[in-house]
Design a protein around this motif. Structure first.
Motif, PDB file in Angstrom:
ATOM      1  N   TYR A 110       0.827  -1.205   0.000  1.00 26.01           N
ATOM      2  CA  TYR A 110       0.000   0.000   0.000  1.00 26.01           C
ATOM      3  C   TYR A 110       0.863   1.258   0.000  1.00 26.01           C
ATOM      4  N   SER A 111       1.859   1.285   0.878  1.00 23.35           N
ATOM      5  CA  SER A 111       2.741   2.449   0.978  1.00 23.35           C
ATOM      6  C   SER A 111       3.502   2.685  -0.315  1.00 23.35           C
ATOM      7  N   LEU A 112       4.002   1.618  -0.906  1.00 22.56           N
ATOM      8  CA  LEU A 112       4.719   1.734  -2.183  1.00 22.56           C
ATOM      9  C   LEU A 112       3.807   2.281  -3.261  1.00 22.56           C
ATOM     10  N   TYR A 113       2.584   1.788  -3.309  1.00 28.00           N
ATOM     11  CA  TYR A 113       1.635   2.225  -4.326  1.00 28.00           C
ATOM     12  C   TYR A 113       1.310   3.712  -4.175  1.00 28.00           C
ATOM     13  N   ILE A 114       1.011   4.145  -2.960  1.00 31.22           N
ATOM     14  CA  ILE A 114       0.676   5.554  -2.731  1.00 31.22           C
ATOM     15  C   ILE A 114       1.849   6.448  -3.091  1.00 31.22           C
ATOM     16  N   ARG A 115       3.043   6.054  -2.691  1.00 31.44           N
ATOM     17  CA  ARG A 115       4.218   6.894  -2.956  1.00 31.44           C
ATOM     18  C   ARG A 115       4.532   6.973  -4.443  1.00 31.44           C
ATOM     19  N   TYR A 172     -11.209  -0.056  -2.913  1.00 36.51           N
ATOM     20  CA  TYR A 172      -9.900   0.464  -3.304  1.00 36.51           C
ATOM     21  C   TYR A 172      -9.039  -0.706  -3.760  1.00 36.51           C
ATOM     22  N   THR A 173      -8.151  -0.424  -4.702  1.00 35.92           N
ATOM     23  CA  THR A 173      -7.183  -1.418  -5.150  1.00 35.92           C
ATOM     24  C   THR A 173      -5.801  -0.793  -5.123  1.00 35.92           C
ATOM     25  N   PHE A 174      -4.857  -1.505  -4.557  1.00 35.50           N
ATOM     26  CA  PHE A 174      -3.457  -1.060  -4.606  1.00 35.50           C
ATOM     27  C   PHE A 174      -2.603  -2.208  -5.105  1.00 35.50           C
ATOM     28  N   PHE A 175      -1.527  -1.860  -5.834  1.00 37.71           N
ATOM     29  CA  PHE A 175      -0.743  -2.899  -6.492  1.00 37.71           C
ATOM     30  C   PHE A 175       0.702  -2.464  -6.651  1.00 37.71           C
ATOM     31  N   ASP A 176       1.531  -3.396  -7.089  1.00 40.82           N
ATOM     32  CA  ASP A 176       2.960  -3.154  -7.255  1.00 40.82           C
ATOM     33  C   ASP A 176       3.196  -2.342  -8.530  1.00 40.82           C
ATOM     34  N   PRO A 177       3.662  -1.101  -8.423  1.00 35.98           N
ATOM     35  CA  PRO A 177       3.892  -0.291  -9.622  1.00 35.98           C
ATOM     36  C   PRO A 177       4.945  -0.882 -10.548  1.00 35.98           C
ATOM     37  N   ALA A 178       5.834  -1.721 -10.014  1.00 33.18           N
ATOM     38  CA  ALA A 178       6.885  -2.313 -10.838  1.00 33.18           C
ATOM     39  C   ALA A 178       6.335  -3.342 -11.818  1.00 33.18           C
ATOM     40  N   ALA A 179       5.102  -3.787 -11.596  1.00 35.96           N
ATOM     41  CA  ALA A 179       4.481  -4.769 -12.491  1.00 35.96           C
ATOM     42  C   ALA A 179       3.431  -4.102 -13.362  1.00 35.96           C
ATOM     43  N   ALA A 180       3.731  -2.892 -13.806  1.00 36.47           N
ATOM     44  CA  ALA A 180       2.758  -2.099 -14.569  1.00 36.47           C
ATOM     45  C   ALA A 180       2.319  -2.798 -15.845  1.00 36.47           C
ATOM     46  N   GLU A 181       3.206  -3.607 -16.434  1.00 37.10           N
ATOM     47  CA  GLU A 181       2.866  -4.238 -17.710  1.00 37.10           C
ATOM     48  C   GLU A 181       1.726  -5.243 -17.577  1.00 37.10           C
ATOM     49  N   ARG A 182       1.431  -5.686 -16.372  1.00 37.22           N
ATOM     50  CA  ARG A 182       0.343  -6.645 -16.150  1.00 37.22           C
ATOM     51  C   ARG A 182      -1.040  -5.982 -16.202  1.00 37.22           C
ATOM     52  N   GLY A 183      -1.107  -4.672 -15.956  1.00 36.69           N
ATOM     53  CA  GLY A 183      -2.410  -4.030 -15.849  1.00 36.69           C
ATOM     54  C   GLY A 183      -3.164  -4.520 -14.629  1.00 36.69           C
ATOM     55  N   LEU A 184      -2.521  -4.506 -13.467  1.00 39.25           N
ATOM     56  CA  LEU A 184      -3.072  -5.130 -12.272  1.00 39.25           C
ATOM     57  C   LEU A 184      -4.359  -4.457 -11.787  1.00 39.25           C
ATOM     58  N   GLY A 185      -4.459  -3.135 -11.928  1.00 42.27           N
ATOM     59  CA  GLY A 185      -5.673  -2.458 -11.498  1.00 42.27           C
ATOM     60  C   GLY A 185      -6.868  -2.867 -12.327  1.00 42.27           C
ATOM     61  N   VAL A 186      -6.691  -2.917 -13.643  1.00 45.60           N
ATOM     62  CA  VAL A 186      -7.766  -3.354 -14.534  1.00 45.60           C
ATOM     63  C   VAL A 186      -8.122  -4.807 -14.246  1.00 45.60           C
ATOM     64  N   ASN A 187      -7.109  -5.632 -14.097  1.00 46.12           N
ATOM     65  CA  ASN A 187      -7.362  -7.053 -13.843  1.00 46.12           C
ATOM     66  C   ASN A 187      -8.153  -7.257 -12.553  1.00 46.12           C
ATOM     67  N   ALA A 188      -7.823  -6.503 -11.505  1.00 45.82           N
ATOM     68  CA  ALA A 188      -8.526  -6.650 -10.229  1.00 45.82           C
ATOM     69  C   ALA A 188      -9.994  -6.284 -10.373  1.00 45.82           C
ATOM     70  N   LEU A 189     -10.279  -5.244 -11.132  1.00 46.03           N
ATOM     71  CA  LEU A 189     -11.672  -4.846 -11.321  1.00 46.03           C
ATOM     72  C   LEU A 189     -12.440  -5.886 -12.131  1.00 46.03           C
ATOM     73  N   LEU A 190     -11.802  -6.379 -13.194  1.00 41.64           N
ATOM     74  CA  LEU A 190     -12.443  -7.432 -13.994  1.00 41.64           C
ATOM     75  C   LEU A 190     -12.686  -8.684 -13.158  1.00 41.64           C
ATOM     76  N   TRP A 191     -11.736  -8.991 -12.302  1.00 41.15           N
ATOM     77  CA  TRP A 191     -11.889 -10.160 -11.438  1.00 41.15           C
ATOM     78  C   TRP A 191     -13.073  -9.979 -10.487  1.00 41.15           C
ATOM     79  N   GLN A 192     -13.256  -8.773  -9.962  1.00 40.01           N
ATOM     80  CA  GLN A 192     -14.379  -8.514  -9.059  1.00 40.01           C
ATOM     81  C   GLN A 192     -15.718  -8.636  -9.787  1.00 40.01           C
ATOM     82  N   ILE A 193     -15.755  -8.214 -11.047  1.00 38.62           N
ATOM     83  CA  ILE A 193     -16.974  -8.401 -11.833  1.00 38.62           C
ATOM     84  C   ILE A 193     -17.297  -9.887 -11.949  1.00 38.62           C
TER      85      ILE A 193
END
Length: 249
Positions: A110-115, A172-193
């Motif tokens: 969470y801290s890494l994501y916010i920063r 809220y969704t927080f994720f590792d910015p270093a894995a940006a190529e995965r599209g983790l925020g989009v994936n998390a939302l699709l997974w919740q759907i």
């Protein structure tokens, strides 16, 4: 249904809006002395309320009505081409529901994501107290859906999600910015759907959509999207730019 007319609400003083430059905002809160529960939360979600920590709130600005509550109608949702690619890219991830609580592992991510992603926002700098007071809740069913690397078991993303009577609420969704190529925020939302679909729930609540705010524009990519307009949930039909066909994927 509860008698909502007996609830007391408090309105904050006007303050600078976090989303629209030059605008003043105000927020309506349910009286903190009220004994909240999941059933009341579900009823108020139908009226556009959201949760932050143990509080339920809704925008209540005098001169602006730009914040529109939004939800995805799950039964009719079909992922678009880009969304399908992101789902495929992340199909290897291990997803588990874990208790909603503070841990060092959760807070580090969470801290890494916010920063890294929100260093210019009102959530910066992050703190342990902020994490707990914002994401966890004592009176409702809050779930941490955790996405981990299959090889290393490293935590890559957390989707904080509340269970409602008629759906899930993506808090809220927080994720590792270093894995940006995965599209983790989009994936998390699709997974919740898809989790809503698995649970037989009709809606995924997305918070507020603001037409003039680029930060909110991503929500229009999840269709059919319904907006609460004049106290009525209505399907949103985004305008098609002149000279272009309406996108179908």
């Amino acid at each position: 249904m509860s008698d909502l007319s007996e609830l007391r609400f408090f309105r904050t003083p006007a303050h600078p809006c976090s989303y629209l430059e030059g605008q003043q905002a105000a927020t309506l809160f349910v009286d903190p002395q009220v004994r909240l529960n999941a059933a009341l939360y579900s009823e108020l979600s139908l009226l556009g309320f959201r949760r932050s920590g143990d509080y339920l709130y809704r925008p209540h600005c005098e001169a602006c009505h730009a914040c529109l509550p939004a939800r995805v109608r799950v039964a009719d949702f079909q992922p678009r081409r880009r969304q399908k690619r992101i789902l495929q890219r992340n199909s290897d991830l291990i997803v588990r529901q874990e208790p909603s609580r503070y841990t060092r592992e959760f807070y580090r991510l969470y801290s890494l994501y916010i920063r890294e992603r929100h260093g210019d926002g009102d959530m910066y700098p992050p703190s342990e107290e902020q994490f707990s007071s914002f994401l966890t809740c004592a009176w409702t069913d809050t779930r941490f859906y955790c996405f981990r690397d299959p090889a290393t078991k490293k935590l890559l993303a957390v989707a904080v999600t509340d269970a409602l009577k008629d759906g899930l609420s993506a808090v809220y969704t927080f994720f590792d910015p270093a894995a940006a190529e995965r599209g983790l925020g989009v994936n998390a939302l699709l997974w919740q759907i898809e989790e809503c679909r698995r649970l037989g729930l009709p809606y995924l609540y997305l918070g507020y959509w603001i037409s003039e705010c680029r930060k909110m524009s991503y929500k229009s990519q999840y269709r059919p999207l319904e907006l609460l307009i004049n106290d009525e949930w209505q399907e949103f039909h985004p305008p098609t730019p002149p000279g272009r066909r309406s996108p179908i994927a």
